[in-house]
Design a protein around this motif. Structure first.
Motif, PDB file in Angstrom:
ATOM      1  N   GLN A  39      -2.043  38.152 -15.070  1.00  0.00           N
ATOM      2  CA  GLN A  39      -1.874  36.995 -13.902  1.00  0.00           C
ATOM      3  C   GLN A  39      -3.315  37.338 -13.018  1.00  0.00           C
ATOM      4  OE1 GLN A  39       1.485  36.898 -11.566  1.00  0.00           O
ATOM      5  NE2 GLN A  39       1.353  34.852 -11.135  1.00  0.00           N
ATOM      6  N   ALA A  40      -4.034  36.045 -13.078  1.00  0.00           N
ATOM      7  CA  ALA A  40      -5.356  36.123 -12.274  1.00  0.00           C
ATOM      8  C   ALA A  40      -4.931  35.490 -10.899  1.00  0.00           C
ATOM      9  CB  ALA A  40      -6.309  35.387 -13.060  1.00  0.00           C
ATOM     10  N   PRO A  41      -5.620  35.733  -9.759  1.00  0.00           N
ATOM     11  CA  PRO A  41      -5.203  35.137  -8.487  1.00  0.00           C
ATOM     12  C   PRO A  41      -5.192  33.601  -8.684  1.00  0.00           C
ATOM     13  CG  PRO A  41      -6.844  36.688  -8.145  1.00  0.00           C
ATOM     14  CD  PRO A  41      -6.477  36.624  -9.817  1.00  0.00           C
ATOM     15  N   GLY A  42      -4.095  32.992  -7.898  1.00  0.00           N
ATOM     16  CA  GLY A  42      -3.900  31.746  -7.989  1.00  0.00           C
ATOM     17  C   GLY A  42      -3.599  30.963  -9.567  1.00  0.00           C
ATOM     18  N   ASN A  77       6.118  56.903 -27.049  1.00  0.00           N
ATOM     19  CA  ASN A  77       6.694  55.577 -26.164  1.00  0.00           C
ATOM     20  C   ASN A  77       5.720  54.788 -25.547  1.00  0.00           C
ATOM     21  OD1 ASN A  77       9.515  55.562 -26.980  1.00  0.00           O
ATOM     22  ND2 ASN A  77      10.107  56.433 -24.938  1.00  0.00           N
ATOM     23  N   THR A  78       4.539  54.742 -26.083  1.00  0.00           N
ATOM     24  CA  THR A  78       3.331  54.142 -25.555  1.00  0.00           C
ATOM     25  C   THR A  78       2.533  53.061 -26.260  1.00  0.00           C
ATOM     26  OG1 THR A  78       2.937  56.276 -24.281  1.00  0.00           O
ATOM     27  CG2 THR A  78       1.155  54.513 -24.386  1.00  0.00           C
ATOM     28  N   VAL A  79       2.272  51.973 -25.578  1.00  0.00           N
ATOM     29  CA  VAL A  79       1.881  50.926 -26.214  1.00  0.00           C
ATOM     30  C   VAL A  79       0.407  50.547 -25.584  1.00  0.00           C
ATOM     31  CG1 VAL A  79       1.641  48.333 -26.548  1.00  0.00           C
ATOM     32  CG2 VAL A  79       3.682  49.309 -26.916  1.00  0.00           C
ATOM     33  N   TYR A  80      -0.742  50.289 -26.343  1.00  0.00           N
ATOM     34  CA  TYR A  80      -1.928  50.265 -25.869  1.00  0.00           C
ATOM     35  C   TYR A  80      -2.526  48.929 -25.989  1.00  0.00           C
ATOM     36  CZ  TYR A  80      -1.365  55.206 -26.684  1.00  0.00           C
ATOM     37  OH  TYR A  80      -1.018  56.719 -26.594  1.00  0.00           O
ATOM     38  N   LEU A  81      -3.501  48.744 -24.937  1.00  0.00           N
ATOM     39  CA  LEU A  81      -4.331  47.330 -25.135  1.00  0.00           C
ATOM     40  C   LEU A  81      -5.923  47.769 -25.136  1.00  0.00           C
ATOM     41  CD1 LEU A  81      -4.103  44.270 -25.607  1.00  0.00           C
ATOM     42  CD2 LEU A  81      -4.237  44.173 -22.969  1.00  0.00           C
ATOM     43  N   GLN A  82      -6.500  47.848 -26.021  1.00  0.00           N
ATOM     44  CA  GLN A  82      -8.021  48.307 -25.996  1.00  0.00           C
ATOM     45  C   GLN A  82      -8.894  46.822 -25.981  1.00  0.00           C
ATOM     46  OE1 GLN A  82      -9.753  51.174 -26.489  1.00  0.00           O
ATOM     47  NE2 GLN A  82     -11.645  49.867 -25.822  1.00  0.00           N
ATOM     48  N   MET A  83      -9.363  46.656 -24.714  1.00  0.00           N
ATOM     49  CA  MET A  83     -10.215  45.378 -24.227  1.00  0.00           C
ATOM     50  C   MET A  83     -11.750  45.861 -24.521  1.00  0.00           C
ATOM     51  SD  MET A  83      -7.682  44.343 -21.082  1.00  0.00           S
ATOM     52  CE  MET A  83      -8.198  45.675 -19.952  1.00  0.00           C
ATOM     53  N   ASN A  84     -12.265  45.209 -25.364  1.00  0.00           N
ATOM     54  CA  ASN A  84     -13.748  45.277 -25.430  1.00  0.00           C
ATOM     55  C   ASN A  84     -14.484  43.904 -25.222  1.00  0.00           C
ATOM     56  OD1 ASN A  84     -13.255  47.802 -26.555  1.00  0.00           O
ATOM     57  ND2 ASN A  84     -13.064  46.839 -28.516  1.00  0.00           N
ATOM     58  N   SER A  85     -15.786  44.008 -24.970  1.00  0.00           N
ATOM     59  CA  SER A  85     -16.517  42.922 -24.578  1.00  0.00           C
ATOM     60  C   SER A  85     -15.879  42.010 -23.467  1.00  0.00           C
ATOM     61  CB  SER A  85     -16.671  41.743 -25.816  1.00  0.00           C
ATOM     62  OG  SER A  85     -17.380  42.532 -26.805  1.00  0.00           O
ATOM     63  N   LEU A  86     -15.533  42.824 -22.354  1.00  0.00           N
ATOM     64  CA  LEU A  86     -14.844  42.186 -21.231  1.00  0.00           C
ATOM     65  C   LEU A  86     -15.639  40.934 -20.502  1.00  0.00           C
ATOM     66  CD1 LEU A  86     -12.881  45.118 -19.935  1.00  0.00           C
ATOM     67  CD2 LEU A  86     -11.927  43.112 -20.540  1.00  0.00           C
ATOM     68  N   LYS A  87     -15.048  40.051 -19.929  1.00  0.00           N
ATOM     69  CA  LYS A  87     -15.539  38.870 -19.529  1.00  0.00           C
ATOM     70  C   LYS A  87     -15.056  38.805 -18.091  1.00  0.00           C
ATOM     71  CE  LYS A  87     -15.730  36.171 -23.611  1.00  0.00           C
ATOM     72  NZ  LYS A  87     -15.419  35.158 -24.454  1.00  0.00           N
ATOM     73  N   PHE A  88     -15.820  38.064 -17.083  1.00  0.00           N
ATOM     74  CA  PHE A  88     -15.145  38.068 -15.847  1.00  0.00           C
ATOM     75  C   PHE A  88     -13.989  37.433 -15.891  1.00  0.00           C
ATOM     76  CE2 PHE A  88     -15.539  37.512 -11.338  1.00  0.00           C
ATOM     77  CZ  PHE A  88     -15.209  36.191 -10.896  1.00  0.00           C
ATOM     78  N   GLU A  89     -13.683  36.450 -16.661  1.00  0.00           N
ATOM     79  CA  GLU A  89     -12.277  35.687 -16.580  1.00  0.00           C
ATOM     80  C   GLU A  89     -11.310  36.351 -17.216  1.00  0.00           C
ATOM     81  OE1 GLU A  89     -15.481  34.682 -17.770  1.00  0.00           O
ATOM     82  OE2 GLU A  89     -15.057  33.671 -19.776  1.00  0.00           O
ATOM     83  N   ASP A  90     -11.537  37.746 -17.573  1.00  0.00           N
ATOM     84  CA  ASP A  90     -10.425  38.507 -17.863  1.00  0.00           C
ATOM     85  C   ASP A  90      -9.785  39.208 -16.521  1.00  0.00           C
ATOM     86  OD1 ASP A  90     -12.239  39.498 -20.793  1.00  0.00           O
ATOM     87  OD2 ASP A  90     -10.586  38.230 -20.770  1.00  0.00           O
ATOM     88  N   THR A  91     -10.411  39.166 -15.516  1.00  0.00           N
ATOM     89  CA  THR A  91     -10.116  39.611 -14.379  1.00  0.00           C
ATOM     90  C   THR A  91      -8.611  39.263 -13.928  1.00  0.00           C
ATOM     91  OG1 THR A  91     -12.337  40.042 -13.211  1.00  0.00           O
ATOM     92  CG2 THR A  91     -10.267  40.091 -11.957  1.00  0.00           C
ATOM     93  N   ALA A  92      -7.646  40.303 -13.951  1.00  0.00           N
ATOM     94  CA  ALA A  92      -6.488  39.954 -13.628  1.00  0.00           C
ATOM     95  C   ALA A  92      -5.546  41.159 -13.384  1.00  0.00           C
ATOM     96  CB  ALA A  92      -5.692  39.143 -14.940  1.00  0.00           C
ATOM     97  N   VAL A  93      -4.177  41.091 -12.950  1.00  0.00           N
ATOM     98  CA  VAL A  93      -3.320  42.035 -13.130  1.00  0.00           C
ATOM     99  C   VAL A  93      -2.621  41.933 -14.375  1.00  0.00           C
ATOM    100  CG1 VAL A  93      -1.295  43.309 -12.085  1.00  0.00           C
ATOM    101  CG2 VAL A  93      -3.145  42.107 -10.604  1.00  0.00           C
ATOM    102  N   TYR A  94      -2.591  43.204 -15.357  1.00  0.00           N
ATOM    103  CA  TYR A  94      -2.165  43.064 -16.603  1.00  0.00           C
ATOM    104  C   TYR A  94      -0.637  43.896 -16.538  1.00  0.00           C
ATOM    105  CZ  TYR A  94      -6.327  41.421 -18.474  1.00  0.00           C
ATOM    106  OH  TYR A  94      -7.404  40.723 -18.833  1.00  0.00           O
ATOM    107  N   TYR A  95       0.399  43.400 -17.121  1.00  0.00           N
ATOM    108  CA  TYR A  95       1.479  43.681 -17.333  1.00  0.00           C
ATOM    109  C   TYR A  95       2.161  43.925 -18.671  1.00  0.00           C
ATOM    110  CZ  TYR A  95       1.767  41.756 -12.478  1.00  0.00           C
ATOM    111  OH  TYR A  95       1.495  41.394 -11.091  1.00  0.00           O
ATOM    112  N   CYS A  96       2.855  44.869 -18.985  1.00  0.00           N
ATOM    113  CA  CYS A  96       3.645  44.886 -20.202  1.00  0.00           C
ATOM    114  C   CYS A  96       4.912  44.772 -19.930  1.00  0.00           C
ATOM    115  CB  CYS A  96       3.313  46.516 -20.745  1.00  0.00           C
ATOM    116  SG  CYS A  96       4.071  47.781 -19.944  1.00  0.00           S
ATOM    117  N   ALA A  97       5.638  44.367 -21.107  1.00  0.00           N
ATOM    118  CA  ALA A  97       7.169  43.889 -21.064  1.00  0.00           C
ATOM    119  C   ALA A  97       7.722  44.222 -22.405  1.00  0.00           C
ATOM    120  CB  ALA A  97       7.164  42.628 -20.592  1.00  0.00           C
TER     121      ALA A  97
END
Length: 121
Positions: A39-42, A77-97
């Motif tokens: 979820q990104a701001p706004g 008991n762990t899940v991962y998210l590898q994030m490469n080539s990050l972009k400005f628009e990837d800025t957000a709070v990241y949640y797992c569920a």
């Protein structure tokens, strides 16, 4: 205490990488699908990636396909998210569920508190 805890967020330059972790405690994790959202701001919360209980089936939002990889280690008991080539628009709070099926529809019964990812341009 039943909880999902995300970690690994931070500040990174565009083009950089981060690996997020989602660790479960006090609840069964290994027989459930797990999804990542952000979820990104706004903006509304949006789906990022999903992984089946075995890890054999994954899916991604079009915006991250080819750049992000979801994986899991059920022994930890762990899940991962590898994030490469990050972009400005990837800025957000990241949640797992943790995913469940309720009335034939996918739903989520536990959410983490979120981890902030900030990508500087």
């Amino acid at each position: 205490q039943v909880q999902l805890v995300e970690s690994g967020g931070g500040l990174v330059q565009a083009g950089g990488s981060l690996r997020l972790s989602c660790a479960a405690s006090g609840l069964t994790f290994r027989t459930y699908a797990v999804d990542w959202f952000r979820q990104a701001p706004g903006k509304e919360r949006e789906f990022v990636a999903s992984i089946s209980w075995s890890g054999g089936i994954t899916s991604y939002a079009d915006s991250v396909k080819g750049r992000f990889t979801i994986s899991r280690d059920n022994a930890k008991n762990t899940v991962y998210l590898q994030m490469n080539s990050l972009k400005f628009e990837d800025t957000a709070v990241y949640y797992c569920a943790r995913g469940i099926v309720r009335g034939g529809v996918k739903a989520y019964d536990y959410w983490g508190q979120g981890t902030q990812v900030t990508v500087s341009s």
